[in-house]
Write an enzyme that holds these catalytic residues in place. Structure first.
Site, PDB file in Angstrom:
ATOM      1  CG  MET A   3      -4.451   9.867   1.747  1.00  0.00           C
ATOM      2  SD  MET A   3      -4.220   9.325   2.970  1.00  0.00           S
ATOM      3  CE  MET A   3      -2.738   8.486   2.083  1.00  0.00           C
ATOM      4  CG  ASP A  60      -0.377   5.927   3.050  1.00  0.00           C
ATOM      5  OD1 ASP A  60      -2.079   5.607   2.279  1.00  0.00           O
ATOM      6  OD2 ASP A  60      -0.358   5.213   3.878  1.00  0.00           O
ATOM      7  CG  ASP A  86      -5.240   3.356   5.176  1.00  0.00           C
ATOM      8  OD1 ASP A  86      -3.969   2.614   6.092  1.00  0.00           O
ATOM      9  OD2 ASP A  86      -4.995   4.001   4.272  1.00  0.00           O
ATOM     10  CG  HIS A 145      -1.875   1.592   1.733  1.00  0.00           C
ATOM     11  ND1 HIS A 145      -3.093   1.071   1.034  1.00  0.00           N
ATOM     12  CD2 HIS A 145      -1.778   2.301   2.237  1.00  0.00           C
ATOM     13  CE1 HIS A 145      -4.523   2.188   1.188  1.00  0.00           C
ATOM     14  NE2 HIS A 145      -2.760   2.844   1.647  1.00  0.00           N
TER      15      HIS A 145
HETATM   16  C1  DX5 Z   1      -2.639   7.298   6.966  1.00  0.00           C
HETATM   17  C2  DX5 Z   1      -2.398   6.086   5.644  1.00  0.00           C
HETATM   18  C3  DX5 Z   1      -2.461   4.576   6.062  1.00  0.00           C
HETATM   19  C4  DX5 Z   1      -1.105   4.620   7.355  1.00  0.00           C
HETATM   20  C5  DX5 Z   1      -1.447   3.349   8.315  1.00  0.00           C
HETATM   21  O1  DX5 Z   1      -3.084   8.203   6.354  1.00  0.00           O
HETATM   22  O2  DX5 Z   1      -3.184   6.453   4.808  1.00  0.00           O
HETATM   23  O3  DX5 Z   1      -1.675   3.659   5.491  1.00  0.00           O
HETATM   24  O4  DX5 Z   1       0.336   4.463   6.870  1.00  0.00           O
HETATM   25  O5  DX5 Z   1      -0.364   3.703   9.063  1.00  0.00           O
HETATM   26  P1  DX5 Z   1      -0.779   2.801  10.181  1.00  0.00           P
HETATM   27  O6  DX5 Z   1      -0.497   1.564   9.855  1.00  0.00           O
HETATM   28  O7  DX5 Z   1       0.102   2.394  11.157  1.00  0.00           O
HETATM   29  O8  DX5 Z   1      -1.930   3.695  11.337  1.00  0.00           O
HETATM   30 ZN    ZN Z   2      -3.083   4.752   2.657  1.00  0.00          ZN
END
Ligand code: DX5
Ligand code: ZN
Length: 236
Positions: free
Chosen positions: A90, A57, A196, A55
């Site tokens: 995002m 981001d 997520d 995944h």
């Molecule tokens: C948050 C991201 C996530 C993040 C999750 O905005 O979309 O993908 O990396 O991180 P953890 O698993 O640490 O909550």
């Molecule tokens: Zn994410």
């Protein structure tokens, strides 16, 4: 008594139906949580530990109050990884930027809250050869994604407010997961349900039980000494 028996039978039948509609669990470590000074090694380590997807981001400092990676780093990850890449945009302009990723990723997810035409963007992503995901942030009601669920391959239910790793899981979001699973069954659709944020061995059973089948995990995979054990626990 009979009533109770028929209720039990009904519940069993409906559970069996639920079970038959369950998809295999996919664990998608979130690269945002890795040690960026050793990104290639981190990818290999997570793959050897059992990662099914990665995944990635992507943040623009507008839609969320942070920055992360861009297409160049995502492409470097694609050169090292052998499993599919799942990009989570995002950003305010997914319609403009998704094409920078389309050559080397499997799935591109964008947010329902952004100011672009959701249906047209989903169509354009699919036309590029990628699968398409639609994401919903915690404050947004489920009704906002409902009209598009027959046009996507994946629904991403954010279980934290997007922008930062290591936040606490918001259990109330399971209502959206359950609603999505029911709608999928009712309408005979086939999209993945991804979660997520704050997915750790203690919260994974909650999301699996609610019906999520793609579990994104940053901190709980990249910040532990035994990622294989973590992935096994997340998978359940
Ligand atoms: C948050 C991201 C996530 C993040 C999750 O905005 O979309 O993908 O990396 O991180 P953890 O698993 O640490 O909550
Ligand atoms: Zn994410």
């Amino acid at each position: 008594m009979l009533d109770q028996q028929s209720k039990d039978a009904e519940r069993k039948a409906s559970n069996a139906e639920d079970e038959s509609n369950r998809k295999p669990i996919i664990i998608a470590p979130s690269v945002f949580a890795c040690d960026f000074s050793r990104i290639g090694e981190e990818i290999k380590r997570a793959e050897n530990a059992g990662a099914d997807w990665f995944h990635i981001d992507i943040m623009d400092g507008h839609f969320v109050d942070n920055f992360s990676l861009g297409p160049a780093v995502a492409e470097s990850i694609a050169k090292v990884a052998t499993v599919p890449l799942d990009v989570h945009l995002m950003i305010d302009r997914p319609d403009h930027f998704f094409s920078r990723f389309q050559r080397f990723v499997r799935n591109i997810t964008f947010h329902v809250e952004v100011p672009c035409d959701t249906a047209a963007t989903a169509r354009a992503i699919r036309a590029s050869g990628c699968t398409v995901g639609l994401a919903i942030s915690p404050p947004t009601p489920f009704t906002k994604v409902e009209p598009f669920l027959d046009q996507v391959d994946l629904l991403l239910v954010m279980t934290v407010n997007p922008g930062f790793g290591g936040q606490a899981f918001i259990p109330e979001m399971m209502e959206k997961v359950t609603a999505a699973r029911k709608l999928r069954d009712r309408q005979g659709l086939d999209f993945h349900i991804e979660v997520d944020g704050g997915i750790v061995p203690a919260t994974a059973p909650i999301v699996r039980e609610a019906g999520a089948n793609v579990l994104v995990a940053g901190t709980s995979v990249f910040h532990v000494t035994d990622p294989a054990k973590a992935i096994t626990q997340l998978r359940g």
